[in-house]
Design a protein around this motif. Structure first.
Motif, short mmCIF file in Angstrom:
data_model
loop_
_atom_site.label_atom_id
_atom_site.label_comp_id
_atom_site.label_asym_id
_atom_site.label_seq_id
_atom_site.Cartn_x
_atom_site.Cartn_y
_atom_site.Cartn_z
N GLN A 136 -62.07 -6.70 7.39
CA GLN A 136 -60.76 -6.16 7.77
C GLN A 136 -60.25 -5.22 6.71
N VAL A 137 -59.61 -4.16 7.16
CA VAL A 137 -58.97 -3.20 6.26
C VAL A 137 -57.50 -3.14 6.65
N VAL A 138 -56.64 -3.41 5.69
CA VAL A 138 -55.21 -3.45 5.98
C VAL A 138 -54.46 -2.55 5.00
N GLU A 139 -53.74 -1.59 5.54
CA GLU A 139 -52.93 -0.71 4.72
C GLU A 139 -51.49 -1.18 4.72
N SER A 140 -50.78 -0.87 3.66
CA SER A 140 -49.35 -1.17 3.58
C SER A 140 -48.70 -0.20 2.61
N GLY A 141 -47.37 -0.22 2.61
CA GLY A 141 -46.63 0.58 1.66
C GLY A 141 -46.00 1.84 2.21
N GLY A 142 -46.28 2.15 3.47
CA GLY A 142 -45.66 3.33 4.04
C GLY A 142 -44.17 3.15 4.23
N GLY A 143 -43.50 4.23 4.58
CA GLY A 143 -42.06 4.17 4.79
C GLY A 143 -41.48 5.55 4.92
N SER A 144 -40.16 5.61 4.85
CA SER A 144 -39.44 6.87 4.95
C SER A 144 -38.77 7.19 3.62
N VAL A 145 -38.99 8.40 3.15
CA VAL A 145 -38.40 8.84 1.89
C VAL A 145 -37.92 10.28 2.03
N GLN A 146 -37.08 10.67 1.13
CA GLN A 146 -36.66 12.07 1.08
C GLN A 146 -37.66 12.88 0.27
N ALA A 147 -37.66 14.17 0.53
CA ALA A 147 -38.54 15.07 -0.22
C ALA A 147 -38.33 14.89 -1.71
N GLY A 148 -39.45 14.86 -2.43
CA GLY A 148 -39.41 14.63 -3.86
C GLY A 148 -39.58 13.18 -4.25
N GLY A 149 -39.50 12.30 -3.28
CA GLY A 149 -39.62 10.88 -3.54
C GLY A 149 -41.06 10.43 -3.70
N SER A 150 -41.22 9.12 -3.89
CA SER A 150 -42.53 8.53 -4.13
C SER A 150 -42.75 7.32 -3.25
N LEU A 151 -43.99 7.08 -2.94
CA LEU A 151 -44.43 5.86 -2.27
C LEU A 151 -45.76 5.45 -2.85
N LYS A 152 -46.06 4.16 -2.77
CA LYS A 152 -47.36 3.66 -3.20
C LYS A 152 -47.99 2.89 -2.06
N LEU A 153 -49.10 3.41 -1.58
CA LEU A 153 -49.82 2.77 -0.49
C LEU A 153 -50.87 1.82 -1.07
N SER A 154 -51.12 0.75 -0.35
CA SER A 154 -52.16 -0.19 -0.73
C SER A 154 -53.13 -0.35 0.42
N CYS A 155 -54.38 -0.62 0.06
CA CYS A 155 -55.42 -0.86 1.06
C CYS A 155 -56.24 -2.05 0.59
N VAL A 156 -56.21 -3.10 1.37
CA VAL A 156 -56.97 -4.31 1.05
C VAL A 156 -58.12 -4.46 2.03
N VAL A 157 -59.29 -4.63 1.48
CA VAL A 157 -60.49 -4.85 2.29
C VAL A 157 -60.90 -6.31 2.11
N SER A 158 -60.94 -7.04 3.20
CA SER A 158 -61.28 -8.45 3.11
C SER A 158 -62.41 -8.78 4.07
N GLY A 159 -63.06 -9.91 3.81
CA GLY A 159 -64.14 -10.33 4.68
C GLY A 159 -65.47 -10.28 3.97
N ASN A 160 -66.53 -10.29 4.74
CA ASN A 160 -67.88 -10.40 4.19
C ASN A 160 -68.46 -9.04 3.84
N THR A 161 -67.92 -8.44 2.81
CA THR A 161 -68.45 -7.14 2.39
C THR A 161 -69.69 -7.33 1.52
N HIS A 162 -69.63 -8.25 0.57
CA HIS A 162 -70.76 -8.56 -0.31
C HIS A 162 -71.35 -7.29 -0.92
N CYS A 163 -70.48 -6.38 -1.29
CA CYS A 163 -70.96 -5.14 -1.90
C CYS A 163 -69.80 -4.48 -2.64
#
Length: 118
Positions: A3-30
């Motif tokens: 599974q791949v799950v993103e988070s951290g999106g949202g609404s901001v004004q120009a010039g602002g900042s956001l930090k997105l995260s992506c978690v990969v879970s499950g049987n990747t074994h690599c």
């Protein structure tokens, strides 16, 4: 099952900042290569940034100097720090991953929306 799950999106004004995260879970074994893509309404999906098991991170020209990618291998997680956001950065941001030895980014998330207002 991976599974791949993103988070951290949202609404901001120009010039602002956001930090997105992506978690990969499950049987990747690599060790993973991970990328961010984005797609705005009516436009094609485009590459934003990549973090690789081997090699330096990569960035699309339109985010260089504003976006920074990092990773936590122990958590199979990568982060996209987005600074100096512009209205044209508005899009759905998607994370994709693959084992470093694989040829295609088969593990894909559902996306997180980023909206930047002027």
């Amino acid at each position: 099952q991976v599974q791949v799950v993103e988070s951290g999106g949202g609404s901001v004004q120009a010039g602002g900042s956001l930090k997105l995260s992506c978690v990969v879970s499950g049987n990747t074994h690599c060790t993973l290569d991970m990328r961010w893509y984005r797609q705005a309404p009516g436009k094609e999906r485009e590459f934003v940034s990549g973090s690789y098991a081997l090699g330096s991170p990569s960035y699309a020209d339109f985010v260089k100097g504003r976006f920074y990618i990092s990773r936590d291998n122990a958590k199979n997680t990568n982060y996209l720090q987005m600074n100096g956001l512009k209205p044209e950065d508005t899009a759905m941001y998607y994370c994709a991953a693959k084992c470093s030895w694989a040829s295609s980014y088969d593990y894909r998330g559902q996306g997180t929306q980023v909206t930047v207002s002027s």
